[in-house]
Design a protein around this motif. Structure first.
Motif, short mmCIF file in Angstrom:
data_model
loop_
_atom_site.label_atom_id
_atom_site.label_comp_id
_atom_site.label_asym_id
_atom_site.label_seq_id
_atom_site.Cartn_x
_atom_site.Cartn_y
_atom_site.Cartn_z
N SER A 180 0.85 -1.19 0.00
CA SER A 180 0.00 0.00 0.00
C SER A 180 0.88 1.23 0.00
N SER A 181 0.26 2.38 -0.31
CA SER A 181 1.09 3.57 -0.58
C SER A 181 1.80 4.09 0.68
N ASP A 182 1.34 3.65 1.87
CA ASP A 182 2.05 4.14 3.06
C ASP A 182 3.08 3.15 3.58
N THR A 183 3.33 2.08 2.82
CA THR A 183 4.38 1.16 3.25
C THR A 183 5.72 1.73 2.80
N PRO A 184 6.65 1.94 3.74
CA PRO A 184 7.93 2.51 3.29
C PRO A 184 8.76 1.45 2.57
N LEU A 185 9.55 1.93 1.62
CA LEU A 185 10.51 1.04 0.98
C LEU A 185 11.76 1.09 1.83
N VAL A 186 11.97 0.07 2.64
CA VAL A 186 13.14 0.09 3.51
C VAL A 186 14.23 -0.73 2.83
N TRP A 187 15.02 -0.03 2.06
CA TRP A 187 16.05 -0.70 1.27
C TRP A 187 17.39 -0.11 1.60
N ARG A 188 18.37 -0.97 1.70
CA ARG A 188 19.74 -0.47 1.69
C ARG A 188 20.00 0.06 0.30
N SER A 189 20.97 0.99 0.18
CA SER A 189 21.14 1.56 -1.15
C SER A 189 21.55 0.50 -2.16
N SER A 190 22.30 -0.53 -1.70
CA SER A 190 22.71 -1.57 -2.66
C SER A 190 21.49 -2.32 -3.18
N VAL A 191 20.50 -2.55 -2.29
CA VAL A 191 19.29 -3.25 -2.72
C VAL A 191 18.48 -2.35 -3.65
N ALA A 192 18.40 -1.07 -3.29
CA ALA A 192 17.65 -0.12 -4.12
C ALA A 192 18.24 -0.08 -5.52
N VAL A 193 19.57 -0.08 -5.58
CA VAL A 193 20.23 -0.01 -6.87
C VAL A 193 19.88 -1.23 -7.71
N SER A 194 19.95 -2.44 -7.10
CA SER A 194 19.65 -3.61 -7.93
C SER A 194 18.18 -3.67 -8.31
N ALA A 195 17.29 -3.18 -7.42
CA ALA A 195 15.87 -3.15 -7.77
C ALA A 195 15.64 -2.21 -8.96
N LEU A 196 16.32 -1.08 -8.93
CA LEU A 196 16.14 -0.12 -10.03
C LEU A 196 16.65 -0.68 -11.35
N ILE A 197 17.78 -1.37 -11.29
CA ILE A 197 18.32 -1.95 -12.52
C ILE A 197 17.35 -3.00 -13.05
N GLN A 198 16.77 -3.76 -12.13
CA GLN A 198 15.79 -4.75 -12.57
C GLN A 198 14.59 -4.07 -13.24
N PHE A 199 14.18 -2.95 -12.66
CA PHE A 199 13.08 -2.20 -13.27
C PHE A 199 13.44 -1.77 -14.68
N LEU A 200 14.66 -1.30 -14.82
CA LEU A 200 15.08 -0.82 -16.15
C LEU A 200 15.01 -1.94 -17.17
N GLU A 201 15.38 -3.14 -16.72
CA GLU A 201 15.48 -4.25 -17.67
C GLU A 201 14.18 -5.02 -17.80
N ASP A 202 13.35 -5.01 -16.76
CA ASP A 202 12.21 -5.92 -16.76
C ASP A 202 10.87 -5.29 -17.12
N VAL A 203 10.86 -4.00 -17.38
CA VAL A 203 9.58 -3.37 -17.73
C VAL A 203 9.40 -3.39 -19.25
N GLU A 204 8.23 -3.77 -19.68
CA GLU A 204 7.95 -3.82 -21.12
C GLU A 204 7.57 -2.42 -21.61
N TRP A 205 8.58 -1.59 -21.81
CA TRP A 205 8.31 -0.20 -22.22
C TRP A 205 7.97 -0.11 -23.70
N GLY A 206 8.50 -1.04 -24.49
CA GLY A 206 8.45 -0.85 -25.95
C GLY A 206 9.50 0.18 -26.33
N GLU A 207 9.46 0.62 -27.57
CA GLU A 207 10.43 1.63 -28.01
C GLU A 207 10.06 2.98 -27.41
N LEU A 208 11.04 3.69 -26.90
CA LEU A 208 10.76 5.01 -26.32
C LEU A 208 11.65 6.07 -26.96
#
Ligand code: ADP
Length: 341
Positions: free
Chosen positions: A176-204
């Motif tokens: 839910s929107s009030d759940t904090p993302l409690v991530w170490r920066s190393s975890v945040a970084v890998s989550a973001l990289i996964q987002f970059l690679e795993d989202v079906e954006w199509g051509e942008l």
């Protein structure tokens, strides 16, 4: 000492104020052995940091090391090539715009959303990635906060779509929107990289990234994992915000991320009843910073109650606001396009 041994020693030297090595940050451009002397070339902008690093390198390698510097004077014409040869985790995007700020609460997410929609209004295919792990508010600002993560048959995350742009937020990973993302920066970084690679954006044509504020690990890693076409920095005219944004500008310059320009937000307030102007957060700060660092001032957006109201309702002011509100962001998009096309 061999080049390898020198590199090992340099790897232990951290960039002033950051916990990242100068080798890691690609500040070390070159190591040569010239007539028995070691020559280290550093690629960086910041005079103070250069002095401090020169001292540290001499401590590590001995006083007779020669330290050269590249990039002390940048041309007015920014080269939008990618000088530090980062990885490219987003090959589907022609251009990557990183929107960031020195501190939180200055309007970075609002600018990200409305800049993205303004680019889409110009006919570009735009994806907006909310990478602000500390305050992922984009879904609320574009009216998609109720949506849940969805995967397609290729196991790719399907982005939301609204106002002509595709949207994905790290905020959607929490129940839910009030759940904090409690991530170490190393975890945040890998989550973001996964987002970059795993989202079906199509051509942008544009991937706009709403970055977390500040000058931490996440910014640095994103700069290494993505060929950022231009960083857009958002600040208020207030001295503390300006100090923080100056640090962010210096960091981007030093890691060779081209700066697309500065947006001064909450620049002034026009009282609706008396039409009197109030400079609530001070005056002229954005202009001064733009001049000092030789970067363009892309726009000055006043404090406008409508901007806040439309944003809270999930209807970006550039799409649903009045002519003035639309104008703030359209003109920023136009100025940015002039720099990056
Ligand atoms: P940040 O991403 O830097 O933390 P936000 O974009 O979330 O900042 O903005 C913080 C708050 O200020 C939001 O409620 C937003 O609606 C409001 N806001 C941003 N820009 C303006 C503006 N120009 N006029 C009025 N309110 C604004």
């Amino acid at each position: 000492m061999s080049e390898k041994e020198i590199l090992k020693k340099l790897e232990k030297i951290l960039y002033p104020g950051l916990d990242r090595s100068i080798v890691d940050l690609k500040v070390v451009e070159n190591i040569r052995l010239l007539e028995g002397k070691t020559v280290v070339t550093l690629s960086m902008q910041n005079d103070e940091a250069f002095e401090a690093l020169s001292r540290k390198i001499k401590e590590a390698l001995g006083d007779d090391v020669k330290i050269e510097r590249k990039g002390a004077q940048k041309r007015k014409d920014i080269n939008y090539g990618h000088t530090s040869a980062p990885n490219n985790r987003a090959p589907y995007a022609k251009r990557v715009i990183a929107v960031t700020s020195g501190k939180g609460g200055v309007g970075k997410s609002t600018v990200s959303v409305n800049l993205s929609v303004a680019l889409a209004q110009e006919g570009y295919k735009v994806g907006l990635l909310d990478a602000d792990v500390y305050g992922p508010n984009i879904p609320r600002m574009v009216g998609t906060a109720h949506e849940k993560l969805q995967w397609n048959e290729n196991d790719k995350i399907v982005p939301s779509e609204n106002f002509g742009i595709k949207i994905m937020s790290v905020g959607l990973t929490t129940p839910s929107s009030d759940t904090p993302l409690v991530w170490r920066s190393s975890v945040a970084v890998s989550a973001l990289i996964q987002f970059l690679e795993d989202v079906e954006w199509g051509e942008l044509d544009f991937l706009v990234i709403d970055m977390p504020p500040g000058t931490g690990d996440i910014q640095l890693t994103m700069a290494q994992e993505l060929p950022i076409t231009a960083a857009v920095l958002v600040t208020t005219p207030q001295p503390v915000a300006l100090d923080d944004v100056s640090r962010a500008i210096m960091m981007f310059k030093d890691i060779n991320v081209p700066i697309g320009g500065l947006v001064e937000n909450m620049s002034f307030f026009i009282a609706p009843d008396t039409k009197k102007r109030y400079d609530i957060f001070g005056k002229g700060g954005g202009e001064e910073i733009a001049k000092r660092y030789d970067i363009p001032l892309l726009g000055q957006i006043p404090l406008d109650m409508g901007v806040r109201e439309f944003s809270d309702e999930g209807t970006p002011p550039v799409a649903m606001g009045d002519k003035l509100q639309k104008g703030y962001y359209k003109s920023i998009a136009k100025k940015l396009l002039e720099r990056v096309l």
